[in-house]
Design a protein around this motif. Sequence first.
Motif, PDB file in Angstrom:
ATOM      1  N   GLU A  48       0.831  -1.203   0.000  1.00 52.09           N
ATOM      2  CA  GLU A  48       0.000   0.000   0.000  1.00 52.09           C
ATOM      3  C   GLU A  48       0.866   1.254   0.000  1.00 52.09           C
ATOM      4  O   GLU A  48       0.601   2.225  -0.728  1.00 52.09           O
ATOM      5  N   GLN A  49       1.931   1.254   0.807  1.00 58.34           N
ATOM      6  CA  GLN A  49       2.830   2.404   0.842  1.00 58.34           C
ATOM      7  C   GLN A  49       3.593   2.570  -0.470  1.00 58.34           C
ATOM      8  O   GLN A  49       3.903   3.683  -0.882  1.00 58.34           O
ATOM      9  N   LEU A  50       3.880   1.447  -1.132  1.00 54.21           N
ATOM     10  CA  LEU A  50       4.651   1.478  -2.373  1.00 54.21           C
ATOM     11  C   LEU A  50       3.785   1.831  -3.577  1.00 54.21           C
ATOM     12  O   LEU A  50       4.314   2.153  -4.651  1.00 54.21           O
ATOM     13  N   GLY A  51       2.489   1.730  -3.433  1.00 51.66           N
ATOM     14  CA  GLY A  51       1.606   1.981  -4.558  1.00 51.66           C
ATOM     15  C   GLY A  51       1.434   0.775  -5.454  1.00 51.66           C
ATOM     16  O   GLY A  51       0.997   0.899  -6.606  1.00 51.66           O
ATOM     17  N   GLY A  52       1.771  -0.369  -4.990  1.00 49.30           N
ATOM     18  CA  GLY A  52       1.655  -1.609  -5.739  1.00 49.30           C
ATOM     19  C   GLY A  52       2.547  -2.668  -5.125  1.00 49.30           C
ATOM     20  O   GLY A  52       3.360  -2.399  -4.234  1.00 49.30           O
ATOM     21  N   LYS A  53       2.405  -3.899  -5.598  1.00 48.59           N
ATOM     22  CA  LYS A  53       3.220  -4.997  -5.070  1.00 48.59           C
ATOM     23  C   LYS A  53       4.623  -4.949  -5.687  1.00 48.59           C
ATOM     24  O   LYS A  53       4.767  -4.895  -6.914  1.00 48.59           O
ATOM     25  N   LEU A 110      14.206  14.647  -1.775  1.00 45.51           N
ATOM     26  CA  LEU A 110      13.121  13.701  -1.571  1.00 45.51           C
ATOM     27  C   LEU A 110      13.306  12.927  -0.279  1.00 45.51           C
ATOM     28  O   LEU A 110      14.421  12.739   0.197  1.00 45.51           O
ATOM     29  N   GLU A 111      12.188  12.458   0.243  1.00 38.20           N
ATOM     30  CA  GLU A 111      12.211  11.622   1.425  1.00 38.20           C
ATOM     31  C   GLU A 111      11.029  10.674   1.340  1.00 38.20           C
ATOM     32  O   GLU A 111       9.920  11.066   0.941  1.00 38.20           O
ATOM     33  N   GLY A 112      11.267   9.362   1.683  1.00 41.20           N
ATOM     34  CA  GLY A 112      10.186   8.396   1.658  1.00 41.20           C
ATOM     35  C   GLY A 112       9.964   7.794   0.286  1.00 41.20           C
ATOM     36  O   GLY A 112      10.851   7.796  -0.566  1.00 41.20           O
ATOM     37  N   VAL A 113       8.764   7.224   0.041  1.00 45.55           N
ATOM     38  CA  VAL A 113       8.445   6.536  -1.208  1.00 45.55           C
ATOM     39  C   VAL A 113       7.919   7.551  -2.221  1.00 45.55           C
ATOM     40  O   VAL A 113       6.952   8.285  -1.952  1.00 45.55           O
ATOM     41  N   VAL A 114       8.565   7.585  -3.408  1.00 44.43           N
ATOM     42  CA  VAL A 114       8.189   8.540  -4.449  1.00 44.43           C
ATOM     43  C   VAL A 114       8.148   7.820  -5.784  1.00 44.43           C
ATOM     44  O   VAL A 114       9.101   7.108  -6.129  1.00 44.43           O
ATOM     45  N   VAL A 128       7.089  -1.947  -9.139  1.00 38.42           N
ATOM     46  CA  VAL A 128       5.858  -2.308  -8.439  1.00 38.42           C
ATOM     47  C   VAL A 128       4.760  -2.568  -9.459  1.00 38.42           C
ATOM     48  O   VAL A 128       4.743  -1.996 -10.554  1.00 38.42           O
ATOM     49  N   GLU A 129       3.851  -3.446  -9.086  1.00 33.03           N
ATOM     50  CA  GLU A 129       2.750  -3.828  -9.975  1.00 33.03           C
ATOM     51  C   GLU A 129       1.435  -3.426  -9.315  1.00 33.03           C
ATOM     52  O   GLU A 129       1.130  -3.836  -8.191  1.00 33.03           O
ATOM     53  N   ALA A 130       0.678  -2.599 -10.062  1.00 35.36           N
ATOM     54  CA  ALA A 130      -0.616  -2.168  -9.557  1.00 35.36           C
ATOM     55  C   ALA A 130      -1.636  -3.282  -9.713  1.00 35.36           C
ATOM     56  O   ALA A 130      -1.382  -4.309 -10.354  1.00 35.36           O
ATOM     57  N   SER A 131      -2.824  -3.072  -9.141  1.00 35.51           N
ATOM     58  CA  SER A 131      -3.869  -4.103  -9.186  1.00 35.51           C
ATOM     59  C   SER A 131      -4.326  -4.406 -10.607  1.00 35.51           C
ATOM     60  O   SER A 131      -4.804  -5.513 -10.894  1.00 35.51           O
TER      61      SER A 131
END
Length: 668
Positions: free
Chosen positions: A145-150, A187-191, A165-168
């Motif tokens: 969820e934090q990554l925006g995909g698996k 930047l900081e975190g997931v982008v 990452v792979e979306a739904s």
Amino acid sequence: MNHWRSKVGALSAAALVMGTASALAAPAQAEPGDAPTTGHVIGWADGVQTSSYPAEGGPAGPWAELGDNGMGPNGVGAIREDGTVDMLAAAQPSAMSVPASVSAQRTVSLSVGGSRSIWAATADGSITKWGGSRGSIPDQTWTAEQLGGKAVAVTGGVYRVYAIVEASDGARSAVVIAFSPDPNGDLEGVVPVQNGSGTAVTDLVALGPVNRAPAGGYSTNTIALRADGSLVVLADGVGWSELRAAGDDPVVAFSSQAADGFDPLQTAATGTFITQSGKSYGFRLSAATGSAPQTFQSWQDDNFPGVPEGETLKEVNSTGDTAAGSPQFLLTEQGNVVAWSSEPQAGGSGPAPDVPLPAAMTGGDVLDIADGAYALVAGDATPPLEATSSPTVAGTARVGETLTGTPAAFNDASATVTNRWKANGTAIDGETGTTLALTAALQGQTITFESTATRGSDTLTSESTPTAPVAAAAAPLAVTSVPTIAGTAQVGQKLTGTPAVFNDGSATVTNQWKANGAVISGATGTTLTLTAAQQAKTITFESTATRGGDTLTSASAARGPVTAAPIVKVYPKRPTLKITKKPTSRKAGKATVVVARASAATPVPTGTVRVTLTKGKTKRVVTATLSGGQRAIKLPKLAKGKWRIQVSYLGDGRYHPYASAVTVLKVK
């Protein structure tokens, strides 16, 4: 490095067979009866195997693939067939402990990005980092969820990690996990990775490692391969840009290592890609100014030997060691490794360094390669060569002497062992045996004995401790004082010998007693107790000095001849008289005199016995000589009355005289 076929198996990938180009296709899955899919791991450098896993006290294996590794010295991780992860080696002990969130499920992608930066993408789509933190990204887990995909692939560094990452809906894109603002971005975190116009990079099938500058600084970009065969650069502060379009000859495999977009062009490739036509190219990013990699330079690598006839490309890998010509390693699906180095200068030509391989990688059994420093090899592990005992040198380091070398012992009896002698670290021509005669040419030099074990392309050399500098030849052996003997030369007495003294204290001195010039067996000490065997013989004491092949013997003055031991007289048993026929006034009598020896150890008495008979003033005497310690005698006629009788033994050389008690004889 890049393991794009084995690590991203569900993604489209290109299969390259020498001489033909096939369409993009997913890699074949193993079926029962296929070639082995698991094995052991080896480490190597300069063609020599340096480590082997399983190792004592570590995970037991076997493993199905290796983790990507952007920084070889920081360690290596491996994935088992069931997807669980083992760390086999790490620069920091904290990196060896795999978190429970990773070990409890299947790992789909593993990356060693630094001594404290181990990254894993797991089956639940999350990414976990572990190994500790010292001003870098803290240990933690980022969920799908934090990554925006698996997450389906990950490549990590110290300050940045990139993931596919792979979306739904099945769409694939890139994200960066950033830590600490730096000159390349804020930047900081997931982008999500996007270009300047906000367009995300999509259809990625492989990621290279996060690059590290040769000077030791850390960059924040990585190279990626798209499904259409184009290469792109991902940079969190800049987004992404295309480096090489797919064109008519798309890229099917690539490897990047130790590149930095802000350094001048190196003299050898810092990356390699192979196209569908079977050509290999070296490449490098460079930037004259600014913060973004502006220039992508590539050139065809004329040293590329190609994929072996009839074999299929699996992956390409490199060390990034530009000083060594950027060694490259191509692995085929058939388990064979092709190794070469790029031209010594970008776009140039000329000789390139050889790239040797350890024996374990030359038999068609290689399943995976990481960082040009580790390989996954089918079958059981073969431990690296190891010296179980070092060579030794015995003897005196002096001109004219001979040294003897005992070769080293190695842990593999099948290895071929050769030896050689060295003087001051330089091999002595022709001296490969186990002995060395020291000549005047070696005077003043230290000597070592060296053993080298060879097993295929693996070699290991072990060297002895150096001797002292070779001394000048010694003066000839000479006697400075002769041996002497003290004591009395008589049976039963002890003689004491004083050994000779020689001019060389390092010589070995032995001693020997002799009788009439013949060796007395076992008599090699400094004392000798004389026995009857030496009676009437002269005794000498000899000392012999030995130094290498030189010997010198010195003998004492003779002592003797050895005299007999002195006789000590003893008393026999008291003499006895047994009357066998009593004498009378008219007839003589008979008797037997016996003188018994003192003990079984003493001789039978000899000599004279005397029998004295007295009555008043009358005395009669009978004498006789003993025979066998006794004697029958005739007693004279005696007048009637009581006679006193006494037997006296007069003694001999061994017995004192001795008399019997007085007895009374009645004569009728």
